[in-house]
Design a protein around this motif. Structure first.
Motif, short mmCIF file in Angstrom:
data_model
loop_
_atom_site.label_atom_id
_atom_site.label_comp_id
_atom_site.label_asym_id
_atom_site.label_seq_id
_atom_site.Cartn_x
_atom_site.Cartn_y
_atom_site.Cartn_z
N GLN A 22 0.68 -1.18 -0.26
CA GLN A 22 -0.19 -0.11 0.02
C GLN A 22 0.73 1.18 0.13
O GLN A 22 0.41 2.19 -0.58
CB GLN A 22 -0.94 -0.05 1.15
N GLU A 40 2.67 1.26 -3.57
CA GLU A 40 1.83 1.96 -4.68
C GLU A 40 1.39 3.44 -4.51
O GLU A 40 1.52 4.16 -5.60
CB GLU A 40 0.37 1.39 -4.53
N ASN A 41 1.34 4.02 -3.45
CA ASN A 41 1.47 5.47 -3.12
C ASN A 41 2.39 6.07 -3.86
O ASN A 41 2.21 7.20 -4.15
CB ASN A 41 1.52 5.60 -1.43
N GLY A 73 -5.00 4.56 13.01
CA GLY A 73 -6.28 5.12 13.44
C GLY A 73 -5.93 6.81 14.07
O GLY A 73 -6.81 7.46 14.16
N CYS A 125 -2.82 7.95 7.00
CA CYS A 125 -4.01 7.98 6.94
C CYS A 125 -4.60 6.94 5.86
O CYS A 125 -5.24 5.96 6.00
CB CYS A 125 -4.47 9.07 7.34
N ALA A 126 -4.29 7.51 4.87
CA ALA A 126 -4.87 6.97 3.41
C ALA A 126 -4.41 5.38 3.49
O ALA A 126 -5.06 4.32 3.05
CB ALA A 126 -4.38 7.70 2.22
N GLN A 127 -3.11 5.09 3.73
CA GLN A 127 -2.63 3.75 3.50
C GLN A 127 -2.99 2.86 4.68
O GLN A 127 -3.71 1.58 4.34
CB GLN A 127 -1.06 3.76 3.49
N SER A 140 -5.64 3.06 6.48
CA SER A 140 -7.24 2.65 6.38
C SER A 140 -7.78 2.20 5.20
O SER A 140 -8.96 1.85 5.01
CB SER A 140 -7.88 4.13 6.48
N GLN A 141 -7.02 1.59 4.39
CA GLN A 141 -7.13 0.73 3.16
C GLN A 141 -7.05 -0.86 3.90
O GLN A 141 -7.66 -1.54 3.32
CB GLN A 141 -5.84 0.76 2.27
N GLY A 142 -6.72 -0.91 5.20
CA GLY A 142 -6.85 -2.04 6.03
C GLY A 142 -5.51 -2.77 5.79
O GLY A 142 -4.62 -2.48 5.36
N PHE A 156 -4.95 -4.52 2.11
CA PHE A 156 -5.76 -4.09 1.32
C PHE A 156 -6.20 -5.20 0.40
O PHE A 156 -5.59 -5.83 -0.22
CB PHE A 156 -5.28 -2.93 0.42
N ARG A 184 -7.48 -5.89 -2.86
CA ARG A 184 -7.55 -5.39 -4.16
C ARG A 184 -8.70 -5.99 -4.86
O ARG A 184 -8.65 -5.69 -6.11
CB ARG A 184 -6.07 -5.44 -4.70
N SER A 194 -11.86 -5.68 -4.67
CA SER A 194 -12.98 -4.99 -4.68
C SER A 194 -12.58 -3.37 -5.18
O SER A 194 -13.36 -2.59 -4.99
CB SER A 194 -13.46 -4.67 -2.98
N GLU A 195 -11.40 -3.32 -5.53
CA GLU A 195 -10.99 -1.81 -6.02
C GLU A 195 -11.54 -1.57 -7.39
O GLU A 195 -11.94 -2.39 -8.13
CB GLU A 195 -9.49 -1.52 -6.06
N ARG A 217 -15.22 1.81 2.86
CA ARG A 217 -14.21 2.11 2.07
C ARG A 217 -14.29 2.74 0.51
O ARG A 217 -15.51 2.11 -0.05
CB ARG A 217 -13.28 0.80 1.77
N SER A 227 -14.73 3.11 -3.01
CA SER A 227 -14.82 2.24 -4.15
C SER A 227 -13.63 2.32 -5.17
O SER A 227 -13.37 1.27 -5.53
CB SER A 227 -15.99 2.32 -5.07
N HIS A 228 -12.90 3.22 -4.83
CA HIS A 228 -11.69 3.16 -5.76
C HIS A 228 -10.55 2.49 -5.25
O HIS A 228 -10.48 1.49 -5.86
CB HIS A 228 -11.33 5.03 -5.93
N GLY A 268 -10.09 1.86 -1.79
CA GLY A 268 -10.45 1.34 -0.25
C GLY A 268 -10.06 2.27 0.73
O GLY A 268 -10.11 1.65 1.85
#
Lengths: 384, 384, 384
Positions: free
Chosen positions: A168, A171-172, A299, A318-320, A322-324, A327, A329, A331-332, B67, B69-70, B72
């Motif tokens: 994650q 990818e950022n 969190g 935060c963005a990374q 909170s993807q879990g 993540f 992938r 469902s993206e 999450r 849709s893009h 996550g």
């Protein structure tokens, strides 16, 4: 366009014997700062393996599996002395390569200590960073990126734990589009006609991010270096309408996202500011090596009251996070602006296959002539 | 008389696709207070689903899966602006029904955002409470219980997390016998000849609890409302020998036990005190909406030094949490005094079967004429 | 030499029905201090079973399974009154042997309470310690070790949770070699020619540890008592070159490592110092019974700035906990100095087999004539 569960597993798992984990083990990874290794050993987890690092009384550094071969007590509580690391429980003494130097209590004519070898890995130090290699022999060369070896400037470093899978974070790096949104400022609202490119190179991926600001166009070039680095350079003044948030002109950053395990990552950052007219001109962030490897609380993100939004230093986390933890992938929904992410995953798969075929993955260097200094130049500039 | 493992699973599991979870999804459930939805979205888990609520800049409320849709990232960190909720990572903008209003970075002629729809659920607000509906269409009416719509009084509310399965809390509602013991006071010792009744009604179960106090008999009537509410009314003065602990005359309470997941429950409480002679006469507990959803620590219960026992407000939580995260009903031993609990489980099974047969379970209201105001009158009084 | 996975499981698992757990259930184990049982019941976990202890209003002590037979609420929140322990939820009243004395709410002619029996175990008190027996009837005698029954001295006690499997702690008892290393002091460096012996006895194992200090030899004798005790005695003055760290002359210690569950252990310590000339001469550690069962944080060990090493009281815990929650003995490498550990495991296996064959394991006492006072004499002395 979304990945299958199997593809997601392949790309994200880091343990020994997993496809991705074996590929990652072909590279050197930062594991600590040189200054952390003083009189006491330190415990680190990397690629799912529990290890202990120490600097012996002759200044050699060693990386051993954590638990004593004798009865499993953690060597992090061992004593650095007598040419090695001595387990606290019964005094077994190891050298930096895992050889048994002493086994107190065993008969003097015993050959036990010659027959046993404790698992050990290679370490190298460069620019105040300790790098580890957990793969098969022969190890490749430790890449001498310019910001690690240049003498004409200053370096500033920090390291922090992030609580999510390393991919994650990786990818950022190749996702240029997020600069405008995740790191938004009053200025970024006025950016127009964003254009992204991502292209494979010998070392990884070269990304560009072009946007129109007023009547002019600006382009940012950033480099992804296999397997988990990115290199960026800042050239616009802080108050420039095309400048990124919280950057200043004149320094470069090299970042590593090193898997601790499948759901935890060490984020190492190195800033380099060159001397200009014999002086450091750039305002680089403060060196934090004295604090060692910092932790963070998933969190919990620092808040910036002035902007009414999460502080710049915690926005990516935060963005990374909170993807879990890993993540999902499957469902993206990727779009055109995710070209860099798509290319990165293709490159990762190719590197995994290369390793499975007994070949070196992208970015491995074995020729010293190619490793004197590796100049890779990111940056940002106005398009003429 | 004890349940089988399968029966216990059926009654306690709340996730999508489980028999009990599907039945619970036929009802509206409180999920937040209206006052909690200001400028920032809030994250809530309900029936095992992670969701985000927000009030857009036109005051409409929306409930989306958590999450983006893009890629996550959690929408709890999104910005409320431009007619919707914007993901912090790459700026995708959702309206309250999950439609994509903007997808920055996609070509202007892209139809991607029309083809994609983010999962969203219905919300309604009443009496300062936000209710959610997670079931199939058409949604039933949100029941207008008198204490939610009466204008001739004041309402006071609070919400707190309890760390056990919701059914343990629901069973407590129909278990009149525990008032004498769990909430015991010096007075309750003198109660005699307790008589309990439990009877099915159109909305759930009507329970009575009769006891002799001195030479007189008193009866308490309380109502269980499907699927997880109870409604009680207090009429005896605080110092009356037949009065319950920590109650005062003149107000009613409506309580919901909303599953967060299988082992966690939100306890919403609403008190209503009518105006008498233009004034509130009852001493109702303090409104705590400003604190939002409060948490609690399982195993830690406030102590009342005066009584030498757990404080009134934590007694139920102690009894319920200490039954275990999901009480194993295969090892219980029910008696005559557990008639209410037995009837409740029978009602639950009937409602689960109704849903499996495509019918509405007990208490669903679809006729607006029946929903202007639902008067259900609990209480306590002396038997003549 | 290392164990197989199956052997490791057999030796370390403590739950009901496991080979090791059944063997351990043939012995009495300390579970609390007498002083802890005052007006309130206390919760304890032992051998993987959740239990509640209480002293009734006639001073009898009782040990019941934790959850009420009625509806599962924890009896740790019960009231001690009316000749037993009353569940807080609905008032069921249990005596110390698990008989139901009252079932409020049941008809007066009900035979329910005669037909039901709550699971209960035996307790005995000796020397201020409450001992529990969780095995089959008839229970053996509670061993009357001298330090538990002698009247000619003072006792000092403490109890603390350690976060690892009990066997790691038990093995430490028969591992004499660790004294020199784990508990090292400037003195221990000068110890030479260590000799170890370990021999089976009627009660367990007798270990000796002989070392040369200067021109003289000293021997320490310590006793392992089945299934989880050790008994040591100190006779050298604190400043003697052959003395162990943090010991003083003139007292004995008896220690129990009682499994809470597979990964947690209660460590009970009793010190006994005899009166000499009518006075206590030995400096025994402070009694800590008033603090009850203390907890500890795994991975956190008190540091001794003076020695630059973990404080004496936490050294064993550090070595034992860092072996892992259940030490994986398949990867150890035992040497000659591990003779005691090897013998202990052999003894454990023999005791497990004895129980499986319906026989008493080592150390069980059933003849009162043999149990008046059990004198087992450890110590340390100069060899002539």
């Amino acid at each position: 366009m979304a990945l299958s569960s199997e593809e997601n597993e392949t790309l994200t798992r880091v343990g020994r014997g997993t496809p991705g984990g074996e590929m990652l083990r072909r590279y050197w990874h930062p594991i600590a700062f040189s200054d952390e290794l003083r009189s006491k050993p330190i415990r680190r987890r990397i690629l799912g393996e529990d290890l202990v690092l120490f600097r012996d009384d002759q200044k050699r550094v060693g990386l051993l599996t954590l638990r004593c071969s004798h009865r499993g007590t953690s060597l992090e509580f061992g004593h650095v002395e007598d040419g090695g690391l001595r387990c606290c429980y019964h005094g077994w003494l190891y050298d930096v390569e895992g050889r048994l130097l002493e086994m107190p209590g065993e008969p003097s004519d015993s050959t036990f200590k010659e027959r046993l070898r404790h698992p050990a890995y290679k370490l190298q130090e460069l620019a105040g960073i300790v790098f580890a290699y957990l793969g098969p022999n022969p190890a490749p060369l430790l890449p001498r990126y310019d910001v690690l070896v240049r003498e004409d400037g200053v370096r500033s470093m920090s390291a922090r734990i992030v609580h999510c899978n390393f991919l994650q974070m990786v990818e950022n790096s190749v996702d240029q589009h997020h600069f405008k949104w995740l790191h938004r400022t009053p200025k970024t609202r006025h950016w127009k006609d964003e254009q992204l490119t991502s292209d494979l190179t010998d070392f990884g991926i070269r990304d560009t991010f072009t946007r129109r600001v007023g009547d002019e166009s600006y382009r940012t070039i950033s480099l992804f270096l296999m397997p988990n680095m990115n290199k960026v350079g800042y050239h616009l003044p802080e108050d420039h309408p095309a400048a990124f948030a919280a950057t200043h002109e004149g320094y470069e950053a090299l970042r590593w996202r090193v898997p601790v395990d499948d759901v935890t990552t060490m984020h190492f950052t190195l800033y380099f500011a060159p001397l200009i007219d014999g002086k450091v001109q750039a305002k680089i962030p403060k060196d934090q090596r004295e604090q060692g490897l910092l932790d963070s609380i998933p969190g919990k993100y620092r808040w910036d009251d002035e902007t009414g939004w999460i502080a710049r230093g915690d926005q990516d986390r935060c963005a990374q996070e909170s993807q879990g933890p890993i993540f999902d992938r499957t469902s993206e929904h990727l779009g055109v602006s995710d070209e860099g992410v798509i290319l990165l995953r293709r490159l990762y798969k190719a590197c995994i296959e290369a390793v499975q075929n007994g070949e070196d993955p992208v970015g491995i260097i074995r020729d010293p002539a190619l490793n004197e200094i590796i100049r890779l130049v990111p940056g940002e500039h106005r398009l003429s």
